[in-house]
Design an enzyme around this catalytic site. Sequence first.
Site, PDB file in Angstrom:
ATOM      1  N   ASP A  92       0.840  -1.090  -0.023  1.00  0.00           N
ATOM      2  CA  ASP A  92      -0.094  -0.009  -0.090  1.00  0.00           C
ATOM      3  C   ASP A  92       0.944   1.322  -0.174  1.00  0.00           C
ATOM      4  O   ASP A  92       1.700   1.622   1.115  1.00  0.00           O
ATOM      5  CB  ASP A  92      -1.005   0.137   1.064  1.00  0.00           C
ATOM      6  CG  ASP A  92      -1.581   1.143   1.371  1.00  0.00           C
ATOM      7  OD1 ASP A  92      -1.800   2.122   0.474  1.00  0.00           O
ATOM      8  OD2 ASP A  92      -2.381   1.391   2.484  1.00  0.00           O
ATOM      9  N   LYS A 108       2.514  11.298  -3.726  1.00  0.00           N
ATOM     10  CA  LYS A 108       1.579  10.351  -4.520  1.00  0.00           C
ATOM     11  C   LYS A 108       0.761  11.482  -5.221  1.00  0.00           C
ATOM     12  O   LYS A 108       0.313  11.054  -6.283  1.00  0.00           O
ATOM     13  CB  LYS A 108       0.844   9.531  -3.648  1.00  0.00           C
ATOM     14  CG  LYS A 108      -0.103   8.687  -4.336  1.00  0.00           C
ATOM     15  CD  LYS A 108      -0.863   7.859  -3.164  1.00  0.00           C
ATOM     16  CE  LYS A 108      -1.746   6.701  -3.774  1.00  0.00           C
ATOM     17  NZ  LYS A 108      -2.319   5.692  -2.754  1.00  0.00           N
ATOM     18  N   GLU A 163      -6.816   0.295  -4.950  1.00  0.00           N
ATOM     19  CA  GLU A 163      -7.061   0.140  -3.526  1.00  0.00           C
ATOM     20  C   GLU A 163      -8.281  -0.275  -2.754  1.00  0.00           C
ATOM     21  O   GLU A 163      -8.401  -1.379  -2.030  1.00  0.00           O
ATOM     22  CB  GLU A 163      -6.680   1.503  -2.780  1.00  0.00           C
ATOM     23  CG  GLU A 163      -5.112   1.938  -2.682  1.00  0.00           C
ATOM     24  CD  GLU A 163      -5.012   3.315  -2.738  1.00  0.00           C
ATOM     25  OE1 GLU A 163      -5.899   3.992  -2.329  1.00  0.00           O
ATOM     26  OE2 GLU A 163      -3.904   3.861  -3.027  1.00  0.00           O
ATOM     27  N   ASP A 207     -13.041   4.310   1.469  1.00  0.00           N
ATOM     28  CA  ASP A 207     -11.729   4.866   1.969  1.00  0.00           C
ATOM     29  C   ASP A 207     -11.292   6.236   2.023  1.00  0.00           C
ATOM     30  O   ASP A 207     -11.404   6.808   0.908  1.00  0.00           O
ATOM     31  CB  ASP A 207     -10.721   3.942   0.917  1.00  0.00           C
ATOM     32  CG  ASP A 207      -9.307   3.982   1.147  1.00  0.00           C
ATOM     33  OD1 ASP A 207      -9.038   5.075   2.279  1.00  0.00           O
ATOM     34  OD2 ASP A 207      -8.553   3.429   0.575  1.00  0.00           O
TER      35      ASP A 207
HETATM   36  P1  ADP Z   1      -3.313   7.317   2.935  1.00  0.00           P
HETATM   37  O1  ADP Z   1      -4.341   6.280   2.310  1.00  0.00           O
HETATM   38  O2  ADP Z   1      -3.540   8.493   2.237  1.00  0.00           O
HETATM   39  O3  ADP Z   1      -1.864   6.907   3.090  1.00  0.00           O
HETATM   40  P2  ADP Z   1      -4.180   6.679   5.623  1.00  0.00           P
HETATM   41  O4  ADP Z   1      -5.142   5.799   5.570  1.00  0.00           O
HETATM   42  O5  ADP Z   1      -2.775   6.268   6.344  1.00  0.00           O
HETATM   43  O6  ADP Z   1      -3.949   7.540   4.402  1.00  0.00           O
HETATM   44  O7  ADP Z   1      -4.810   7.667   6.543  1.00  0.00           O
HETATM   45  C1  ADP Z   1      -3.945   8.913   6.796  1.00  0.00           C
HETATM   46  C2  ADP Z   1      -4.805  10.067   7.304  1.00  0.00           C
HETATM   47  O8  ADP Z   1      -5.578   9.541   8.515  1.00  0.00           O
HETATM   48  C3  ADP Z   1      -3.932  11.235   7.859  1.00  0.00           C
HETATM   49  O9  ADP Z   1      -4.523  12.288   7.285  1.00  0.00           O
HETATM   50  C4  ADP Z   1      -4.280  11.033   9.404  1.00  0.00           C
HETATM   51  O10 ADP Z   1      -4.162  12.314  10.099  1.00  0.00           O
HETATM   52  C5  ADP Z   1      -5.459  10.648   9.546  1.00  0.00           C
HETATM   53  N1  ADP Z   1      -5.968   9.889  10.769  1.00  0.00           N
HETATM   54  C6  ADP Z   1      -5.029   8.865  11.268  1.00  0.00           C
HETATM   55  N2  ADP Z   1      -5.533   8.728  12.514  1.00  0.00           N
HETATM   56  C7  ADP Z   1      -6.826   9.421  12.595  1.00  0.00           C
HETATM   57  C8  ADP Z   1      -7.870   9.677  13.603  1.00  0.00           C
HETATM   58  N3  ADP Z   1      -7.746   8.874  14.951  1.00  0.00           N
HETATM   59  N4  ADP Z   1      -8.776  10.598  13.531  1.00  0.00           N
HETATM   60  C9  ADP Z   1      -8.580  11.286  12.207  1.00  0.00           C
HETATM   61  N5  ADP Z   1      -7.899  11.064  11.428  1.00  0.00           N
HETATM   62  C10 ADP Z   1      -6.818  10.151  11.597  1.00  0.00           C
HETATM   63 MG    MG Z   2      -4.865   4.463   1.788  1.00  0.00          MG
END
Ligand code: ADP
Ligand code: MG
Length: 611
Positions: free
Chosen positions: A12, A74, A151, A174
Amino acid sequence: MNNKARPVVGIDLGTTNSAVAYIVNGKPKIIPSPQGQEIIPSVVLLDMQGKILVGDAAKASQVAMPDRVVAAVKRKMGSNEPVYMAEQAFSPQEISAMILRELKSYVDNAFGEGEKEAIITVPAYFTDEQRRATKQAGELAGFVVDRIVNEPTAAALAFGLEQLEEDKHILVYDLGGGTFDVSVVEMMSGILEVKASAGNNQLGGEDFDWLLVDWLASKIKKSHGIDPLKDIRAKSLLKEQAEKIKIELSSAEKTAIHLPLVMMKNNHPVGLSTEITRQDFVGLIEGMLTETVDCVRRAIADAKVDVSEIQEILLVGGSTRIPRVRELLTAFLGKEPRCDVNPDEAVALGAAVQAGLKSGELADSGLIITDVAPFSLGTSILGERQGIARNGLFSVIIPRNTTIPVTRTERFYTAMPGQTTVQIDIYQGEHELVKYNHSLGEFLLEDIPANYKDVEPIDITYRYNLNGILEVTAKCVSNDREATLTVHDALARDSKQQFVQSLDKLQALYENAPKEEIDEESEFDLSDFDIEDEEDEAGEASIEDLREEIGMLQGRLAAIMPDSNELQRRKIDKLKRRLEEAKLLENTADIQEIIDETTDLLIDLEMEDEE
Ligand code: ADP
Ligand code: MG
């Protein structure tokens, strides 16, 4: 090393975080970093010693060294826009390669030396260029990459493996850091089929952070009369704090904000002490969340199911931890989302399931994978619109959301008596006029028998595979003459040359880093790559030719300027700037790309002018 022994992992490659997983005893498992982290920030740092660092260390340096750190690359994938790190320019795929190289080191740790294959995920809305850039990043990192997966499909797979017997519709929602995707997935007797996808690749938790940054900045402006967003360090600091505040508000109803030092003003510290409630925060992001619900509605409509037929809601991505997201979905869909799949890991775990199916590890699982085409694919035709014969109409051959892999053939006819050649233009998009869609390539079908009495039928076949690679064949029905274009090659012209350049550049970067830090074994080795020499080098335009062409384009722009309206004038100015930029470039492929892009837009403007 033979194919059988080659491990296949699932990755991922997220805007915000990345993870790698593998099948262990029939189940997907994350391969953690040596420090035990399951996911790492997709952030890269080029430190003072010239060393590349990826993950937490890089993220932690964002405030102190904003110009040495790259995050959210990205969002730039597939573009030619350079990304700067310590004043050095990198392509988006070079930066992504650094993240993937870090993940590869975990894989090498776990499996030892040797070739590794990776299946990398991308948002369903990624275009072909973005998919290709992702594949190239994987190859630059030293992986064999022959499959790119959406995804939401991966997420559904992570969920699907344990629920094989049940027949149902699942909604995969997502919401990550930089992208939003929603898909309707149908599961029936072990077949997982994505019925429809929708989303926005410019919407995610990062945007929520920035809205909160604006909120914080306006408070500071009000009380100190100074704009912290004009100070790059203060801006980075506020961004970092905003994310913390946001995450806190996912579990707390309100939170105290205490930032003693945001920046200096006349040698005095400027800070902020205040409070924010979850309600305040929701107020900031509500518009964006509503937009995601609109996408949910659209995906469900595209899947031709009723809201009541969605049996499961699967939440993926860190931002789905925001309680308001759950509330809105529950209200709209009339049921609670499931929380049993870790939203951070679902995509990597699902990619590992794909990897297991490919390597044969999960061959007995009974799973069959399909996906959907994220855009309509078709060709340009001469046709009728509003009663008038018109060129450049878009004729769809593979409609958006068609299940792939797919092969579709449509019959077309020559337009003029005696016509012996047809040009096949390939487009991707949803507009009825091709000029508003994205051109993927063109080729000629020649040697059509000159027929003055009747039209000649031409069969055009589009073959779209699971990797998003399109093969187009045109066949003259009466004499069986065929011509084929694989879109992979059409857009990736010069990419081999660029690829080798990138590889050299990364190799030098890792080699010049302080000696003790070099991991000898995972160094780039050019001999691992099977790279053919550019054959048609001689046929390429020289830099002088290209610059001359730019001059001609500038002349044409100047010619249409006097008769243009305000909007057109703005477009012309933009093209002028692009051309000025192109003049400064050294790489002929980059210049050619700008020329092509400008020429297309210029022709549009010239046509508008005539109308
Ligand atoms: P990506 O798929 O874009 O890599 P992720 O699925 O890892 O992202 O999500 C990352 C996002 O989730 C970030 O913007 C982070 O701040 C947010 N995030 C992570 N934990 C929390 C939470 N407990 N509450 C709100 N937002 C969150
Ligand atoms: Mg993601």
